[in-house]
Design a protein around this motif. Structure first.
Motif, PDB file in Angstrom:
ATOM      1  N   SER A   6       0.832  -1.204   0.000  1.00 39.32           N
ATOM      2  CA  SER A   6       0.000   0.000   0.000  1.00 39.32           C
ATOM      3  C   SER A   6       0.869   1.257   0.000  1.00 39.32           C
ATOM      4  CB  SER A   6      -0.951   0.005   1.198  1.00 39.32           C
ATOM      5  OG  SER A   6      -0.227   0.048   2.404  1.00 39.32           O
ATOM      6  N   LEU A   7       2.024   1.206   0.656  1.00 35.28           N
ATOM      7  CA  LEU A   7       2.948   2.331   0.642  1.00 35.28           C
ATOM      8  C   LEU A   7       3.482   2.554  -0.765  1.00 35.28           C
ATOM      9  CD1 LEU A   7       4.516   4.464   2.207  1.00 35.28           C
ATOM     10  CD2 LEU A   7       6.281   2.756   2.628  1.00 35.28           C
ATOM     11  N   TRP A   8       3.808   1.481  -1.458  1.00 35.12           N
ATOM     12  CA  TRP A   8       4.305   1.580  -2.832  1.00 35.12           C
ATOM     13  C   TRP A   8       3.219   2.166  -3.737  1.00 35.12           C
ATOM     14  CZ3 TRP A   8       8.781   1.900  -4.867  1.00 35.12           C
ATOM     15  CH2 TRP A   8       8.952   1.762  -6.240  1.00 35.12           C
ATOM     16  N   GLY A   9       1.992   1.754  -3.557  1.00 32.50           N
ATOM     17  CA  GLY A   9       0.879   2.299  -4.335  1.00 32.50           C
ATOM     18  C   GLY A   9       0.693   3.781  -4.074  1.00 32.50           C
ATOM     19  N   LEU A  10       0.818   4.184  -2.837  1.00 34.23           N
ATOM     20  CA  LEU A  10       0.698   5.603  -2.482  1.00 34.23           C
ATOM     21  C   LEU A  10       1.822   6.411  -3.123  1.00 34.23           C
ATOM     22  CD1 LEU A  10      -0.873   7.642  -0.747  1.00 34.23           C
ATOM     23  CD2 LEU A  10       0.712   7.134   1.106  1.00 34.23           C
ATOM     24  N   LEU A  11       3.032   5.895  -3.092  1.00 34.33           N
ATOM     25  CA  LEU A  11       4.167   6.594  -3.712  1.00 34.33           C
ATOM     26  C   LEU A  11       4.025   6.659  -5.231  1.00 34.33           C
ATOM     27  CD1 LEU A  11       7.161   5.237  -1.606  1.00 34.33           C
ATOM     28  CD2 LEU A  11       6.128   7.506  -1.523  1.00 34.33           C
ATOM     29  N   THR A  12       3.400   5.648  -5.815  1.00 30.07           N
ATOM     30  CA  THR A  12       3.183   5.632  -7.254  1.00 30.07           C
ATOM     31  C   THR A  12       2.234   6.750  -7.669  1.00 30.07           C
ATOM     32  OG1 THR A  12       3.529   3.254  -7.298  1.00 30.07           O
ATOM     33  CG2 THR A  12       2.405   4.201  -9.180  1.00 30.07           C
ATOM     34  N   VAL A  13       1.316   7.124  -6.812  1.00 30.90           N
ATOM     35  CA  VAL A  13       0.378   8.209  -7.108  1.00 30.90           C
ATOM     36  C   VAL A  13       0.985   9.560  -6.744  1.00 30.90           C
ATOM     37  CG1 VAL A  13      -1.866   9.182  -6.497  1.00 30.90           C
ATOM     38  CG2 VAL A  13      -1.627   6.719  -6.832  1.00 30.90           C
ATOM     39  N   ILE A  14       1.598   9.656  -5.585  1.00 29.27           N
ATOM     40  CA  ILE A  14       2.123  10.939  -5.099  1.00 29.27           C
ATOM     41  C   ILE A  14       3.348  11.389  -5.883  1.00 29.27           C
ATOM     42  CG2 ILE A  14       3.209  12.066  -3.126  1.00 29.27           C
ATOM     43  CD1 ILE A  14       1.335  10.546  -1.332  1.00 29.27           C
TER      44      ILE A  14
END
Length: 58
Positions: A6-14
């Motif tokens: 989920s952290l990786w997904g958040l970084l992919t968006v941000i």
């Protein structure tokens, strides 16, 4: 504990949003005023004229 996926997904968006923001800021703050552009054009024309005069005298 934070799930790494989920952290990786958040970084992919941000990440791209942050990059877009930085690029927009750089473009907006790197613009020249009309007066500065005109002064640059005048100085360039003066340099070309001076070089033409030097070349003709050779």
């Amino acid at each position: 504990m934070i799930d790494l996926s989920s952290l990786w997904g958040l970084l992919t968006v941000i990440g791209p949003l942050l990059l877009l923001g930085v690029l927009a800021w750089a473009v907006l703050h790197n613009r020249r005023s009309r007066g500065a552009r005109d002064a640059t054009e005048r100085a360039t024309a003066k340099n070309y004229d001076e070089q033409d005069r030097i070349d003709r005298n050779r």
